[in-house]
Design an enzyme around this catalytic site. Structure first.
Site, PDB file in Angstrom:
ATOM      1  N   GLY A  47      -4.927   2.997  -7.183  1.00 26.45           N
ATOM      2  CA  GLY A  47      -4.688   4.427  -7.176  1.00 26.45           C
ATOM      3  C   GLY A  47      -4.120   4.904  -5.855  1.00 26.45           C
ATOM      4  O   GLY A  47      -3.600   4.126  -5.065  1.00 26.45           O
TER       5      GLY A  47
ATOM      6  N   HIS B  84       4.534   2.209  -5.379  1.00 26.84           N
ATOM      7  CA  HIS B  84       3.847   1.844  -6.622  1.00 26.84           C
ATOM      8  C   HIS B  84       4.704   2.197  -7.839  1.00 26.84           C
ATOM      9  O   HIS B  84       4.822   1.408  -8.786  1.00 26.84           O
ATOM     10  CB  HIS B  84       2.514   2.589  -6.743  1.00 26.84           C
ATOM     11  CG  HIS B  84       1.504   2.242  -5.709  1.00 26.84           C
ATOM     12  ND1 HIS B  84       1.158   3.098  -4.693  1.00 26.84           N
ATOM     13  CD2 HIS B  84       0.742   1.131  -5.528  1.00 26.84           C
ATOM     14  CE1 HIS B  84       0.229   2.541  -3.937  1.00 26.84           C
ATOM     15  NE2 HIS B  84      -0.038   1.346  -4.416  1.00 26.84           N
TER      16      HIS B  84
END
EC number: 6.3.2.1
Length: 274
Positions: A27, A33
């Site tokens: 996260g 990402h």
């Protein structure tokens, strides 16, 4: 985008979904990402991401509780990137009992980053193997920015005969060369201006080797001296073989230059393939 926390629901959702490409994360997502999610789309039919802050990979001086949890913002980013399924287990889902069986990587876990983060790669390898068993993908993406992690996972997958293709995703950089990282947010304005020096020095090492320099230790020491003079506190600058991060046996084999250094209180890592 479907979101599942239970392993049973996840496996049910992934039936008959073709070639599954998996991108595990903790996260606190940034553009690096999201680039992995986009790259994953080219390698399969279904892209599965995971968000799980893995307690096992945090060392005694690394605060698990302070790791940023930005779940809703992360979900929005993943959905916008076209991720099909998000696996977001709780600790109770993934570790319903004490995790007494772990994956013990070989000597690679004790060098470079492993020297400064003891037990880290044991925790990484254990959770990744467990996530692989949950998702059962045909391929998985890991960023090259965390090069040692990529090698640990790639070698584990090969030696344990897991039927998963491990794909290294290219590092995403700011215009000045700084590798994108959630840690960049901790830099002051002056530190952010200084931070690209790390990548510039790695580029200088690559250029020197390509120009015929064979003394890699000299290149490492020159880079360390330059960082120290600029106020950095160095963990390592190292030239290693790409395949297993062992010491180079000459400069003709594929090499990688890696560095980890602190700028103020922020530890930055980077690497460049040669």
């Amino acid at each position: 985008m479907q979101i599942h926390s239970s392993i049973a629901d996840l496996r049910s959702a992934l039936k008959n979904r073709g070639r599954v490409v998996f991108v595990p994360t903790m996260g606190n997502l940034h553009a690096g990402h999201i680039s992995l999610m986009t790259q994953a789309r080219a390698h399969g039919d279904t892209v599965v991401a995971s968000i799980f802050v893995n307690r096992l990979q945090f060392g005694p001086n690394e605060d698990f509780d302070k790791y940023p949890r930005t779940f809703q913002a992360d979900c929005d980013k993943l959905a916008a990137a076209g991720v099909d399924v998000l696996f977001a287990p709780t600790e109770a889902d993934l570790y319903p009992e004490p995790q007494e069986y772990t994956v013990e990587p070989p000597a690679i876990q004790n060098i470079l980053d492993g020297e400064f983060r003891p037990g880290h790669f044991r925790g990484v390898a254990t959770v990744v193997l467990k996530l692989f068993n949950c998702v059962q993908p045909q391929a998985a993406m890991f960023g090259k920015k965390d090069y040692q992690q990529l090698m640990v996972i790639r070698n584990m997958t090969r030696q344990l005969a897991l039927p998963i293709d491990i794909i290294g995703g290219e590092t995403v950089r700011a215009e000045d060369g700084l590798a994108l990282s959630s840690r960049n947010g901790y830099l002051s304005a002056a530190e952010r201006t200084e931070a690209p020096r790390l990548y510039r020095l790695l580029n200088e090492i690559r250029a020197a080797i390509r120009a015929g320099e064979t003394d890699t230790v000299k290149l490492e020491n020159e880079a360390i001296a330059a960082l120290t003079a600029a106020g950095w506190k160095n963990d390592y600058v190292a030239v290693r073989q790409q395949s297993d991060l062992s010491m180079p046996k000459g400069v003709n084999a594929p090499l990688v230059a890696l560095a980890a250094s602190r700028l103020g209180s922020t530890r930055l890592i980077d690497n460049i393939e040669i």
